[in-house]
Design an enzyme around this catalytic site. Structure first.
Site, mmCIF file in Angstrom:
data_model
loop_
_atom_site.group_PDB
_atom_site.id
_atom_site.type_symbol
_atom_site.label_atom_id
_atom_site.label_comp_id
_atom_site.label_asym_id
_atom_site.label_seq_id
_atom_site.Cartn_x
_atom_site.Cartn_y
_atom_site.Cartn_z
ATOM 1 N N GLU A 1 1.594 -0.060 -4.925
ATOM 2 C CA GLU A 1 0.646 0.964 -5.336
ATOM 3 C C GLU A 1 1.368 2.304 -5.371
ATOM 4 O O GLU A 1 1.820 2.786 -4.337
ATOM 5 C CB GLU A 1 -0.525 1.038 -4.352
ATOM 6 C CG GLU A 1 -1.489 2.178 -4.661
ATOM 7 C CD GLU A 1 -2.389 2.538 -3.485
ATOM 8 O OE1 GLU A 1 -3.511 3.003 -3.732
ATOM 9 O OE2 GLU A 1 -1.946 2.355 -2.320
ATOM 10 N N ASP B 1 0.833 -1.196 0.000
ATOM 11 C CA ASP B 1 0.000 0.000 0.000
ATOM 12 C C ASP B 1 0.870 1.249 0.000
ATOM 13 O O ASP B 1 1.884 1.314 0.703
ATOM 14 C CB ASP B 1 -0.891 -0.040 1.254
ATOM 15 C CG ASP B 1 -1.894 1.088 1.307
ATOM 16 O OD1 ASP B 1 -2.797 1.108 0.456
ATOM 17 O OD2 ASP B 1 -1.787 1.935 2.212
#
Length: 556
Positions: free
Chosen positions: A285, A217
């Site tokens: 990401e 993330d």
């Protein structure tokens, strides 16, 4: 907190056949566990529910699953605020339940990736609880703390993605702490070697437990500028609402110093080194509206950092046109030809793409086929295989703090997170026997898994055929391309691998269009996906939302 450095008792030991390159061209299916399948009637999906539904995932032909966070958490950001990296939140089950997910997935030929949120923790994490006690305790420097300016205002002008200043005052330390997201999500200080080592211990814990990789993330948020310099203003013509909604002033800054720091490369090399002995992989990401492709190239090139990253070029609010796709690949090829992207149209943070792009059924199908033919790996979001539109969620049912903050101009992320409908004739779509944490969308019931299984022309079967096409032709999964070109509304390219060549062309428009078929003897493929190859005078005529797929083998 479970000790991440120790070998976990009862850990899953089953492993997939070793293939260090398994991730290259893989199709990865994202599971948002809260909304996948509830097994105990509390209205929240869980790990046992995932085990129950793994045969459905296997039937799609995907290579791996990515499970969004299931770690212990106060759930202020639904698991993306972690209070224990090495245990399962009771609402999702136990570590033994996770082991069952790994064992079952591996038995079905599916690898397991989990979502690691390393840039920040929950304020309830023991590390932060200790850090905020004083300025001289053992973990005092584990988070990004800074003194106020002489007038008491925050140390700099950095903004939070969730709105407002990225700094929160703490009266115990009489300092501000950094939070790029919610105030309850303090940012870790990656400049501290002890922090890096603690996070690598977390990585080792899950690798020992049998995972095949990680989704990382906000991978470009790990480091902040040591000098805490102000971000410069971003001119209006360069603003982009792909990372934050247009109503958020976060888009008004160029985030030169609050993220995207060069020191991150060395940490990613350390992270990659831990993956190698296990044949595991990571996909990052990249949350940046201006430099996403460039950062992806930096993070995935050279073979010593993460294997894959996804930027937001295909998660944009605007429909992906042939010209935009060609430009994306041109820029990527010039940034780093050996970089490896991982493309996605939808995920748990954006409006589902059939709604976001206003797609008809025919348009959605050709985009799906195109996605399976692009160079890179692929992420599919749960329910995407059903062609689900964005769900309408009433304000009184909202759970997402992001949507509540910016309602009604921005409705948040709940519309893409509603529970999956498994049956159209069962209460609550077969998701749960209790009240779901978000309503099951009435729009989704006719599109349930059961309803589509019974219809050979349904979107579900189109996804299966498109994934099967990718697996049947290594050129589509792992091959190089001759560049990605646009010709009006038509996107076309050629993929090649070990003597196999595939020509691909997609009409992303509502008018007929011609595309030249390269010279040679071409055999039609993908006819079950509506592909055509009939050429006249070297041109293939494509109808609206139609594609051409053709194969040439050595000697043809």
């Amino acid at each position: 907190m479970t000790n991440p450095a120790s070998a976990p008792d009862g850990a899953a030991v089953s492993r997939m056949p070793r293939d260090p390159e398994w991730w290259r061209g893989a199709v990865i299916y994202q599971i948002y566990p809260r909304s996948y399948q509830d097994s105990d009637g509390d209205g929240i999906g869980d790990l046992k529910g995932i085990v129950r539904r793994l045969p459905h995932i296997a039937s799609l032909g995907v290579d791996a699953i990515w499970i969004s966070p299931f770690f212990t958490s106060p759930m202020k950001d639904f698991g993306y605020d972690v209070s224990d990296y090495c245990d399962v939140d009771p609402m999702f089950g136990t570590l033994a339940d996770f082991d069952a997910v790994v064992e079952t997935a591996h038995s079905l030929g599916i690898r397991v990736m989990i979502d690691l949120v390393l840039s920040h923790t929950s304020e309830a994490h023991p590390w932060f609880v200790e850090s905020r006690l004083s300025r001289d305790n053992p973990k005092s420097d584990w988070y990004v703390w800074a003194d106020a300016k002489p007038d008491g205002t925050p140390p700099n002008n950095w903004l939070s993605i969730f709105g407002g200043s990225a700094w929160q005052w703490d009266g115990r330390r009489m300092q501000y702490y950094l939070h790029n997201f919610l105030t309850s999500q303090p940012d870790l200080n990656f400049h501290n070697p002890d922090v890096q080592e603690a996070l690598l211990d977390v990585e080792r814990f899950w690798l020992k437990r049998g995972v095949d990789g990680f989704r990382l993330d906000t991978i470009n948020f790990y480091f902040a500028d040591k000098m805490l310099r102000d971000n410069p203003a971003l001119p209006p013509e360069r603003r982009n609402d792909s990372i934050a909604p247009g109503v958020n002033p976060y888009n008004w800054q160029e985030h030169l110093y609050s993220k995207n720091q060069a020191e991150n490369l060395d940490f990613l090399r350390r992270f990659r080194a831990e993956l190698e002995p296990y044949g595991a992989a990571a996909v990052g990401e990249v949350g940046d509206a201006q430099r996403g492709l460039e950062i992806m190239a930096e993070y995935t090139s050279g073979g010593d950092k993460v294997q894959m990253c996804y930027p937001f070029e295909m998660l944009q609010p605007q429909r992906l046109t042939a010209a935009a796709a060609a430009d994306t690949f041109w820029r990527l090829s010039h940034s780093a030809p050996d970089a490896w992207p991982c493309w996605a149209f939808s995920n748990h943070d954006v409006e589902r793409h059939p709604t976001r792009w206003g797609l008809t059924d025919a348009a959605a199908r050709v985009y799906t086929t195109m996605l399976m033919c692009l160079r890179g790996s692929v992420c599919l979001y749960q329910g995407e295989e059903l062609g689900l539109p964005e769900a309408e969620v009433a304000f009184e049912d909202l759970q997402d703090p992001y949507g509540i903050e910016f309602w009604p101009e921005y409705k948040g992320r709940d519309g893409c997170r509603t529970p999956i409908a498994w049956q159209d004739d069962a209460p609550l779509g077969g998701f749960s026997e209790g009240k779901p944490w978000l309503p099951v969308s009435p729009q989704h019931l006719p599109l349930s898994v059961a309803a589509q299984e019974a219809d050979p022309d349904a979107m579900l079967h189109h996804y299966r055929r498109a994934i099967a096409l990718r697996h049947a032709h290594p050129a589509l999964a792992r091959g190089e391309h001759d560049g990605v070109h646009s010709r009006g509304d038509v996107l076309h390219f050629t993929r090649s691998w070990e003597g196999e060549t595939v020509f691909c062309a997609f009409n992303l428009g509502v008018a007929e269009a011609d595309v030249p078929l390269p010279q040679g003897a071409w055999a039609p493929i993908g006819t079950d996906l509506g592909a055509v190859t009939k050429a006249e005078n070297g041109l293939v005529r494509l109808g609206p939302w139609q594609c051409c797929l053709a194969l040439k083998r050595p000697g043809d």
